[in-house]
Motif scaffolding. Structure first.
Motif, mmCIF file in Angstrom:
data_model
loop_
_atom_site.group_PDB
_atom_site.id
_atom_site.type_symbol
_atom_site.label_atom_id
_atom_site.label_comp_id
_atom_site.label_asym_id
_atom_site.label_seq_id
_atom_site.Cartn_x
_atom_site.Cartn_y
_atom_site.Cartn_z
ATOM 1 N N ILE A 198 -8.260 21.113 1.143
ATOM 2 C CA ILE A 198 -8.978 20.396 2.393
ATOM 3 C C ILE A 198 -8.387 20.908 3.430
ATOM 4 O O ILE A 198 -7.294 21.036 3.568
ATOM 5 C CB ILE A 198 -8.745 18.736 2.356
ATOM 6 N N GLU A 199 -9.343 20.915 4.607
ATOM 7 C CA GLU A 199 -8.993 21.341 5.985
ATOM 8 C C GLU A 199 -9.537 20.165 6.952
ATOM 9 O O GLU A 199 -10.650 19.928 6.981
ATOM 10 C CB GLU A 199 -9.874 22.631 6.243
ATOM 11 N N PRO A 200 -8.619 19.813 7.812
ATOM 12 C CA PRO A 200 -7.163 20.172 7.900
ATOM 13 C C PRO A 200 -6.588 19.331 6.545
ATOM 14 O O PRO A 200 -6.965 18.387 6.091
ATOM 15 C CB PRO A 200 -6.865 19.486 9.165
ATOM 16 N N SER A 201 -5.277 20.025 6.442
ATOM 17 C CA SER A 201 -4.537 19.451 5.038
ATOM 18 C C SER A 201 -3.626 18.275 5.714
ATOM 19 O O SER A 201 -2.951 17.557 4.698
ATOM 20 C CB SER A 201 -3.740 20.731 4.527
ATOM 21 N N ASN A 202 -3.372 18.109 7.183
ATOM 22 C CA ASN A 202 -2.392 17.147 7.408
ATOM 23 C C ASN A 202 -2.903 15.880 7.732
ATOM 24 O O ASN A 202 -2.675 15.264 8.865
ATOM 25 C CB ASN A 202 -1.350 17.909 8.631
ATOM 26 N N VAL A 203 -3.957 15.512 7.097
ATOM 27 C CA VAL A 203 -4.828 14.145 7.568
ATOM 28 C C VAL A 203 -3.767 13.012 6.803
ATOM 29 O O VAL A 203 -2.948 13.566 6.176
ATOM 30 C CB VAL A 203 -5.886 14.210 6.602
ATOM 31 N N THR A 204 -4.248 11.947 7.230
ATOM 32 C CA THR A 204 -3.436 10.733 6.927
ATOM 33 C C THR A 204 -4.272 9.651 5.966
ATOM 34 O O THR A 204 -5.229 9.550 6.121
ATOM 35 C CB THR A 204 -2.866 9.964 7.751
ATOM 36 N N ALA A 205 -3.646 9.108 4.891
ATOM 37 C CA ALA A 205 -4.121 8.124 3.996
ATOM 38 C C ALA A 205 -4.219 6.617 4.707
ATOM 39 O O ALA A 205 -2.987 6.286 5.524
ATOM 40 C CB ALA A 205 -3.671 8.056 2.932
ATOM 41 N N PRO A 206 -5.247 5.978 4.740
ATOM 42 C CA PRO A 206 -5.118 4.349 5.407
ATOM 43 C C PRO A 206 -4.102 3.849 4.844
ATOM 44 O O PRO A 206 -4.011 4.008 3.563
ATOM 45 C CB PRO A 206 -6.513 4.047 5.087
ATOM 46 N N GLU A 207 -3.331 2.815 5.792
ATOM 47 C CA GLU A 207 -2.555 2.035 5.143
ATOM 48 C C GLU A 207 -3.089 1.221 4.060
ATOM 49 O O GLU A 207 -2.333 0.997 3.040
ATOM 50 C CB GLU A 207 -1.629 1.342 5.914
ATOM 51 N N GLU A 208 -4.434 0.947 4.395
ATOM 52 C CA GLU A 208 -4.757 -0.146 3.260
ATOM 53 C C GLU A 208 -5.159 0.511 1.826
ATOM 54 O O GLU A 208 -4.762 -0.112 0.957
ATOM 55 C CB GLU A 208 -6.256 -0.565 3.723
ATOM 56 N N ALA A 209 -5.221 1.959 1.929
ATOM 57 C CA ALA A 209 -5.519 2.441 0.805
ATOM 58 C C ALA A 209 -3.969 2.791 -0.059
ATOM 59 O O ALA A 209 -4.069 2.452 -1.259
ATOM 60 C CB ALA A 209 -5.873 3.955 0.745
ATOM 61 N N ILE A 210 -3.091 3.055 0.608
ATOM 62 C CA ILE A 210 -1.470 2.936 -0.057
ATOM 63 C C ILE A 210 -1.254 1.633 -0.581
ATOM 64 O O ILE A 210 -0.789 1.687 -1.855
ATOM 65 C CB ILE A 210 -0.511 3.618 1.308
ATOM 66 N N GLN A 211 -1.479 0.733 0.345
ATOM 67 C CA GLN A 211 -1.111 -0.665 -0.436
ATOM 68 C C GLN A 211 -1.900 -1.267 -1.673
ATOM 69 O O GLN A 211 -1.415 -1.822 -2.296
ATOM 70 C CB GLN A 211 -1.232 -1.830 0.767
ATOM 71 N N ALA A 212 -3.407 -0.787 -1.405
ATOM 72 C CA ALA A 212 -3.944 -1.000 -2.764
ATOM 73 C C ALA A 212 -3.544 -0.174 -3.955
ATOM 74 O O ALA A 212 -3.517 -0.909 -4.939
ATOM 75 C CB ALA A 212 -5.576 -0.672 -2.334
ATOM 76 N N LEU A 213 -2.933 0.962 -3.807
ATOM 77 C CA LEU A 213 -2.573 1.631 -4.863
ATOM 78 C C LEU A 213 -1.153 1.114 -5.512
ATOM 79 O O LEU A 213 -0.984 1.080 -6.647
ATOM 80 C CB LEU A 213 -2.403 3.084 -4.687
ATOM 81 N N LYS A 214 -0.330 0.480 -4.536
ATOM 82 C CA LYS A 214 0.951 -0.020 -4.811
ATOM 83 C C LYS A 214 0.614 -1.423 -5.508
ATOM 84 O O LYS A 214 1.493 -1.787 -6.147
ATOM 85 C CB LYS A 214 1.877 -0.227 -3.393
ATOM 86 N N ARG A 215 -0.366 -2.189 -5.156
ATOM 87 C CA ARG A 215 -0.647 -3.581 -5.868
ATOM 88 C C ARG A 215 -1.343 -3.407 -7.091
ATOM 89 O O ARG A 215 -1.250 -4.485 -7.733
ATOM 90 C CB ARG A 215 -1.617 -4.435 -4.854
ATOM 91 N N ALA A 216 -1.898 -2.194 -7.328
ATOM 92 C CA ALA A 216 -2.526 -2.054 -8.454
ATOM 93 C C ALA A 216 -2.111 -2.208 -9.743
ATOM 94 O O ALA A 216 -0.988 -1.623 -10.130
ATOM 95 C CB ALA A 216 -3.376 -0.350 -8.551
ATOM 96 N N ASP A 217 -2.766 -2.799 -10.653
ATOM 97 C CA ASP A 217 -2.080 -3.194 -11.986
ATOM 98 C C ASP A 217 -2.234 -2.181 -13.160
ATOM 99 O O ASP A 217 -1.627 -2.025 -13.877
ATOM 100 C CB ASP A 217 -2.735 -4.738 -12.766
ATOM 101 N N VAL A 218 -3.627 -1.475 -12.726
ATOM 102 C CA VAL A 218 -3.798 -0.149 -13.466
ATOM 103 C C VAL A 218 -4.497 0.880 -12.483
ATOM 104 O O VAL A 218 -5.425 0.292 -11.606
ATOM 105 C CB VAL A 218 -4.870 -0.450 -14.410
ATOM 106 N N ILE A 219 -4.371 2.113 -12.783
ATOM 107 C CA ILE A 219 -4.943 2.939 -11.554
ATOM 108 C C ILE A 219 -5.902 3.870 -12.638
ATOM 109 O O ILE A 219 -5.532 4.445 -13.336
ATOM 110 C CB ILE A 219 -3.811 3.855 -10.950
ATOM 111 N N LEU A 220 -7.267 3.869 -12.111
ATOM 112 C CA LEU A 220 -8.186 4.627 -12.822
ATOM 113 C C LEU A 220 -8.721 5.875 -11.958
ATOM 114 O O LEU A 220 -8.813 5.884 -10.938
ATOM 115 C CB LEU A 220 -9.547 3.712 -12.749
ATOM 116 N N LEU A 221 -8.899 7.065 -12.773
ATOM 117 C CA LEU A 221 -9.194 8.316 -12.035
ATOM 118 C C LEU A 221 -10.433 8.697 -12.716
ATOM 119 O O LEU A 221 -10.549 8.765 -13.902
ATOM 120 C CB LEU A 221 -8.126 9.369 -12.139
#
Length: 203
Positions: free
Chosen positions: A41-64
């Motif tokens: 991806i360009e630019p490569s130094n983007v940031t993930a929203p804190e809301e997305a990070i917290q959602a992953l941290k709270r997840a019981d299961v992570i689906l891809l």
């Protein structure tokens, strides 16, 4: 459900092909004349929203997945912070493999090929389960897809499980005029899996 983007920054997707050529743009990558070696991806130094990070941290299961491997699933893993958070999570990670290959993107890919591509970006010992289809489309539908260069994704169960990834097989295809996941079948399977693994943690 709630949709949270992996980044709020506008990015461009590019790919390095096996022959060394570069392709830029999701639509062009999806019709690559040569197998894809790597996506960026360009630019490569983007940031993930804190809301997305917290959602992953709270997840019981992570689906891809399911979805286009190089143009829908992997790009989310290129955003700094997303993969690191998934790796640090103790929640089981389940990959839902596509039913059919995608011409120009995953030609002749097997379930193992899809998994190996994901591991290239997410790392080893992160994906716990891969869900694959074992339903068989009609001969007429298969013939139509083969004309377009698509074929059913074959499953090498022993090779996949030798990587420490559990294989869950089920008839997951719809019975209409397209070979794709049946949303009801897939959702029921996911709910059943979540019920089985929600109290199980990696680590």
């Amino acid at each position: 459900g709630k949709v949270i983007p992996s980044t709020h920054t506008s990015v461009r997707l590019s790919a390095v092909l096996e022959n060394g050529d570069f392709v830029t743009g999701e639509s062009k990558i999806g019709h690559s004349p040569c197998p894809i070696k790597e996506v960026r991806i360009e630019p490569s130094n983007v940031t993930a929203p804190e809301e997305a990070i917290q959602a992953l941290k709270r997840a019981d299961v992570i689906l891809l997945g399911p979805g286009s491997l190089f143009t829908s699933i992997i790009p989310n893993l290129l955003v700094p912070g997303i993969v690191e958070t998934i790796r640090e999570s103790t929640a089981p990670v389940i990959y839902i493999c596509n039913v059919m290959t995608q011409p120009g993107e995953t030609d002749h890919f097997t379930a193992l090929s899809h998994l190996a591509a994901l591991i290239q970006y997410i790392g080893e010992d992160v994906i716990d389960i891969i869900v694959v289809n074992n339903g068989v489309p009609s001969d007429d539908l298969l013939a139509r897809y083969l004309e377009e260069g698509a074929e059913p994704v074959l499953v090498e169960k022993d090779e996949i499980e030798s990587l420490g990834v559990r294989v869950i097989e089920a008839d997951l295809i719809s019975v209409d005029d397209l070979v794709r996941h049946d949303s009801e079948k897939l959702s029921k399977l996911i709910r059943r899996l979540v019920g089985q693994v929600k109290n199980w943690r990696r680590g």
